[in-house]
Scaffold this active site. Structure first.
Site, PDB file in Angstrom:
ATOM      1  N   ARG A 102      -6.437  18.614  -2.336  1.00  0.00           N
ATOM      2  CA  ARG A 102      -6.951  20.051  -1.455  1.00  0.00           C
ATOM      3  C   ARG A 102      -6.182  21.234  -1.890  1.00  0.00           C
ATOM      4  O   ARG A 102      -6.707  22.278  -1.612  1.00  0.00           O
ATOM      5  CB  ARG A 102      -6.877  19.568  -0.127  1.00  0.00           C
ATOM      6  CG  ARG A 102      -7.985  18.621   0.271  1.00  0.00           C
ATOM      7  CD  ARG A 102      -7.878  18.506   1.794  1.00  0.00           C
ATOM      8  NE  ARG A 102      -6.501  18.012   2.243  1.00  0.00           N
ATOM      9  CZ  ARG A 102      -6.226  17.395   3.169  1.00  0.00           C
ATOM     10  NH1 ARG A 102      -7.207  17.392   4.291  1.00  0.00           N
ATOM     11  NH2 ARG A 102      -4.916  17.019   3.496  1.00  0.00           N
ATOM     12  N   LYS A 139      -3.870   0.169  -3.454  1.00  0.00           N
ATOM     13  CA  LYS A 139      -3.670  -0.442  -2.251  1.00  0.00           C
ATOM     14  C   LYS A 139      -3.055   0.395  -1.304  1.00  0.00           C
ATOM     15  O   LYS A 139      -2.471   1.489  -1.744  1.00  0.00           O
ATOM     16  CB  LYS A 139      -2.663  -1.701  -2.497  1.00  0.00           C
ATOM     17  CG  LYS A 139      -1.266  -1.304  -2.891  1.00  0.00           C
ATOM     18  CD  LYS A 139      -0.356  -2.467  -2.711  1.00  0.00           C
ATOM     19  CE  LYS A 139       0.481  -2.444  -1.441  1.00  0.00           C
ATOM     20  NZ  LYS A 139       1.818  -1.732  -1.744  1.00  0.00           N
ATOM     21  N   ASP A 172      -3.448  -3.677  -8.737  1.00  0.00           N
ATOM     22  CA  ASP A 172      -2.280  -4.274  -8.239  1.00  0.00           C
ATOM     23  C   ASP A 172      -1.365  -4.169  -9.298  1.00  0.00           C
ATOM     24  O   ASP A 172      -1.343  -5.013 -10.378  1.00  0.00           O
ATOM     25  CB  ASP A 172      -2.483  -5.697  -7.953  1.00  0.00           C
ATOM     26  CG  ASP A 172      -1.341  -6.271  -7.218  1.00  0.00           C
ATOM     27  OD1 ASP A 172      -0.085  -6.205  -7.761  1.00  0.00           O
ATOM     28  OD2 ASP A 172      -1.413  -7.145  -6.274  1.00  0.00           O
ATOM     29  N   HIS A 173      -0.211  -3.226  -9.203  1.00  0.00           N
ATOM     30  CA  HIS A 173       0.367  -2.777 -10.536  1.00  0.00           C
ATOM     31  C   HIS A 173       1.327  -4.173 -10.944  1.00  0.00           C
ATOM     32  O   HIS A 173       1.537  -4.119 -12.255  1.00  0.00           O
ATOM     33  CB  HIS A 173       1.205  -1.550 -10.186  1.00  0.00           C
ATOM     34  CG  HIS A 173       2.348  -1.760  -9.519  1.00  0.00           C
ATOM     35  ND1 HIS A 173       2.297  -1.909  -8.095  1.00  0.00           N
ATOM     36  CD2 HIS A 173       3.862  -1.777  -9.841  1.00  0.00           C
ATOM     37  CE1 HIS A 173       3.694  -1.888  -7.570  1.00  0.00           C
ATOM     38  NE2 HIS A 173       4.476  -2.120  -8.780  1.00  0.00           N
ATOM     39  N   LYS A 189       2.521  -5.879 -15.119  1.00  0.00           N
ATOM     40  CA  LYS A 189       3.783  -5.870 -15.772  1.00  0.00           C
ATOM     41  C   LYS A 189       3.713  -7.087 -16.776  1.00  0.00           C
ATOM     42  O   LYS A 189       3.144  -8.109 -16.649  1.00  0.00           O
ATOM     43  CB  LYS A 189       4.888  -6.438 -14.529  1.00  0.00           C
ATOM     44  CG  LYS A 189       5.134  -5.324 -13.306  1.00  0.00           C
ATOM     45  CD  LYS A 189       5.867  -5.685 -12.554  1.00  0.00           C
ATOM     46  CE  LYS A 189       6.156  -4.888 -11.380  1.00  0.00           C
ATOM     47  NZ  LYS A 189       7.005  -3.579 -11.507  1.00  0.00           N
ATOM     48  N   GLU A 207      14.207  -5.798  -3.321  1.00  0.00           N
ATOM     49  CA  GLU A 207      14.389  -4.368  -3.745  1.00  0.00           C
ATOM     50  C   GLU A 207      15.634  -3.937  -3.086  1.00  0.00           C
ATOM     51  O   GLU A 207      16.117  -4.495  -1.873  1.00  0.00           O
ATOM     52  CB  GLU A 207      13.157  -3.481  -2.916  1.00  0.00           C
ATOM     53  CG  GLU A 207      11.907  -3.925  -3.741  1.00  0.00           C
ATOM     54  CD  GLU A 207      10.769  -3.042  -3.124  1.00  0.00           C
ATOM     55  OE1 GLU A 207      10.508  -1.758  -3.822  1.00  0.00           O
ATOM     56  OE2 GLU A 207      10.154  -3.218  -2.207  1.00  0.00           O
ATOM     57  N   HIS A 247       0.667  -8.053  -4.247  1.00  0.00           N
ATOM     58  CA  HIS A 247       1.545  -8.422  -5.291  1.00  0.00           C
ATOM     59  C   HIS A 247       1.886 -10.124  -5.246  1.00  0.00           C
ATOM     60  O   HIS A 247       1.709 -10.547  -6.075  1.00  0.00           O
ATOM     61  CB  HIS A 247       2.727  -7.780  -5.337  1.00  0.00           C
ATOM     62  CG  HIS A 247       2.616  -6.372  -5.466  1.00  0.00           C
ATOM     63  ND1 HIS A 247       1.579  -5.521  -5.824  1.00  0.00           N
ATOM     64  CD2 HIS A 247       3.409  -5.150  -4.755  1.00  0.00           C
ATOM     65  CE1 HIS A 247       1.669  -4.144  -5.918  1.00  0.00           C
ATOM     66  NE2 HIS A 247       2.682  -4.012  -4.942  1.00  0.00           N
ATOM     67  N   LYS A 257      13.435  -4.967   1.730  1.00  0.00           N
ATOM     68  CA  LYS A 257      13.954  -3.730   1.313  1.00  0.00           C
ATOM     69  C   LYS A 257      15.503  -4.001   1.487  1.00  0.00           C
ATOM     70  O   LYS A 257      15.720  -4.702   2.295  1.00  0.00           O
ATOM     71  CB  LYS A 257      13.281  -2.780   2.170  1.00  0.00           C
ATOM     72  CG  LYS A 257      11.920  -2.651   1.878  1.00  0.00           C
ATOM     73  CD  LYS A 257      11.484  -1.567   0.702  1.00  0.00           C
ATOM     74  CE  LYS A 257       9.899  -1.153   0.708  1.00  0.00           C
ATOM     75  NZ  LYS A 257       9.532  -1.047  -0.656  1.00  0.00           N
TER      76      LYS A 257
HETATM   77  C1  BG6 Z   1       4.584  -1.107  -3.833  1.00  0.00           C
HETATM   78  C2  BG6 Z   1       4.612  -1.339  -2.376  1.00  0.00           C
HETATM   79  O1  BG6 Z   1       3.333  -1.661  -3.820  1.00  0.00           O
HETATM   80  O2  BG6 Z   1       5.361  -1.845  -4.763  1.00  0.00           O
HETATM   81  C3  BG6 Z   1       6.459  -0.708  -2.483  1.00  0.00           C
HETATM   82  O3  BG6 Z   1       4.211  -0.386  -1.621  1.00  0.00           O
HETATM   83  C4  BG6 Z   1       7.335  -1.323  -3.256  1.00  0.00           C
HETATM   84  O4  BG6 Z   1       6.865  -0.591  -1.121  1.00  0.00           O
HETATM   85  C5  BG6 Z   1       6.732  -1.230  -4.736  1.00  0.00           C
HETATM   86  O5  BG6 Z   1       8.539  -0.516  -3.336  1.00  0.00           O
HETATM   87  C6  BG6 Z   1       7.600  -2.331  -5.803  1.00  0.00           C
HETATM   88  O6  BG6 Z   1       7.275  -1.806  -6.721  1.00  0.00           O
HETATM   89  P1  BG6 Z   1       7.880  -2.274  -8.321  1.00  0.00           P
HETATM   90  O7  BG6 Z   1       7.126  -2.241  -9.305  1.00  0.00           O
HETATM   91  O8  BG6 Z   1       9.267  -1.301  -8.267  1.00  0.00           O
HETATM   92  O9  BG6 Z   1       8.653  -3.452  -7.995  1.00  0.00           O
END
Ligand code: BG6
Length: 491
Positions: free
Chosen positions: A51, A149, A178-179, A183, A217, A241, A341
């Site tokens: 925007r 997501k 879904d990243h 990986k 994390e 994930h 976390k």
């Molecule tokens: C995201 C989550 O999809 O994945 C985050 O929303 C998380 O909360 C992240 O930190 C973790 O991704 P990666 O690739 O750093 O493990």
């Protein structure tokens, strides 16, 4: 890492949320690397949109800064960066009013190149962006849409989002990212399982005792206060994930790994076989946690509530659970999952724990017989290790010890390990949906997660406090130890 680069066809990538965090940290750097590795064909263009009223030049400056900050120096080459920057242009557009979509249409022009609309924006805008694109007639047969997501916060909202996107784009054009699936080591899980004859005969309940998946994390809330507090660890990490990882570990061999639906059909069967966790079972099979003040990366950190600035939030920042898959292959094999976390260390790994040998022929003096483990580490240092028992060298009698046969990617391959987004973005352009979630997968995942969320709400299951910098609440240790097992030492 070395791999043969096959260029993709020319494309126009339109990034909604072009000036946002994802674009800055992940998408623009990933695209730069792909160009640098000669994967683009000309003409390839990247159009940023949001925007904010920005000129092309301002967007280009934003991108230049993003590359400087998020691409390692050794890969920043002035000529390459300039070439990349020249691909970029910007259009201000507002999906709610439709303002700017005519300009977007003009900017895209009549090109018949592959057209990818990347929605790096809040899901609340997915529906309106899709319908504005349709209304302004910018969708071609060669177009696709990429969504991030969260796809919903429960089954009903996921269906609604899928309906909104699906009313404009066909399922074959929808790429739900879904990243984790991009990986390297996650894809290696497929290679380990299906490119080796060694594992398949023992990949079942006759030989596997249990599976552990840890995604730990060290970061806290970062700058995602609003989103995270409405989501929590189960929605944020498990629904997508981690369940995808469960699918790749547990699925039957697909008839083809290069046919997207063959793989997705098998993943779906796993999701549908997950045993529901109902209200009475939830306290025994799930643990919720929330971090309190503690230490991380050598310094003191605030607790979740202080970071949030909201003293009464009950959102979980940690979840551990015991999942079970009701089918022939996995009956009686628990999948223990934990994610959180502000844990001790950043590590994601899958541990396949095999059953012990049926009988110890070496006697007690040889030491403990430790069952074999296959440990697939996704991050930070990618590796695949098989822990086996061997004889301690020397003539001093038969003593056994456990050692890994290991493959540490950085030692074996050297070089840079590409970010998940690099692969996934190129798959979007190639039109390969294998690593993207199909609608029914997303919905099946919610069908399993939903009852857990309901049970938590009904029974008011509390988030147990844990000190930042530890492995989570004590309940997580109790969850697995009740079954006579322990979490794999991940640190
Ligand atoms: C995201 C989550 O999809 O994945 C985050 O929303 C998380 O909360 C992240 O930190 C973790 O991704 P990666 O690739 O750093 O493990």
């Amino acid at each position: 890492m070395t791999s043969q680069i096959i260029p993709v066809d020319p494309f126009d990538l339109i990034i909604f949320g072009g000036t946002g965090d994802l674009s800055e940290r992940k998408l623009l750097p990933a695209l730069y690397h792909r160009q640098r590795d000669h994967q683009f064909s000309e003409p390839t263009r990247i159009i940023g949109t949001s925007r904010s009223k920005l000129t092309d030049k301002e967007f280009q400056e934003f991108a230049r800064k993003a590359l400087t900050e998020h691409v390692a120096k050794e890969y920043l080459d002035k000529a390459e960066v300039d070439k990349f920057i020249k691909r970029l242009s910007y259009v201000a557009a507002d999906a709610t009013s439709g303002a700017g979509f005519d300009d977007l249409k003009k900017a895209i022009g009549k090109s018949d190149a592959i057209r990818a609309f990347y929605l790096a924006v809040t899901p609340a805008l997915f529906g309106s962006i899709a319908s504005q694109l349709k209304k302004h007639d910018v969708i071609t047969e060669n177009s696709r849409i990429v969504v991030e997501k969260p796809i919903g916060r429960d089954l009903a909202s996921a269906k609604q989002l899928n309906d909104q996107i699906g009313s404009v784009f066909g399922e074959h054009q929808i790429f739900r990212i879904d990243h984790y699936l991009g990986k390297e080591t996650v894809q290696n899980l497929m290679a380990v399982r299906f490119a080796n004859a060694l594992f398949e005969p023992v990949w079942n309940s006759a030989h596997i005792d249990h599976v552990q998946i840890t995604v730990a994390e060290t970061v806290g809330l970062e700058d995602r206060v609003t989103y995270y507090d409405t989501a929590g660890a189960l929605r944020d990490m498990v629904q997508n994930h981690i369940l995808q990882l469960v699918c790749l570990v547990a699925m039957e061999p697909p008839s083809s790994a290069v046919e997207a639906n063959a793989v997705r059909d098998e993943k779906l069967k796993v999701l549908r076989s997950l045993k529901r966790i109902n209200g009475q079972e939830a306290p025994k099979k799930t643990v919720r946690g929330q971090y309190r003040a503690g230490a991380s990366a050598g310094g003191p950190v605030k607790g979740y509530l202080e970071e949030l600035g909201k003293p009464d939030s009950t959102t979980e920042t940690f979840v551990a659970l015991k999942a079970e898959i009701d089918n022939w292959r996995w009956a009686g094999v628990p999948f223990y999952i934990r994610t959180g976390k502000r844990l001790t260390t950043r590590v994601s790994e899958i541990v396949i724990n095999f059953k012990p040998v049926p009988y110890n022929i070496f006697g007690e003096s040889a030491g403990n017989m430790i069952p074999n483990q296959l440990v697939i580490r996704l991050q930070p240092d990618e590796s695949v290790k098989i822990f086996i028992m061997i004889k301690d060298p020397g003539p001093g009698g038969m003593r056994l010890r456990q050692l890994p046969l290991d493959m540490i990617f950085s030692d074996t391959f050297g070089g840079r390990s590409p970010d998940a987004y690099e692969r996934l973005l190129m798959d979007v352009i190639r039109g390969n949906q294998t690593l993207f979630m199909r609608r029914d997968e997303v919905e099946a995942a919610w069908m399993w997660v939903g009852p857990i969320l309901d049970a938590w709400a009904e029974t008011r299951q509390e988030a147990q406090g844990y000190t930042a910098g530890t492995w989570g609440p004590s309940g997580s240790i109790a969850l697995i130890e009740r079954d006579g097992r322990t979490w794999h030492e991940s640190a």
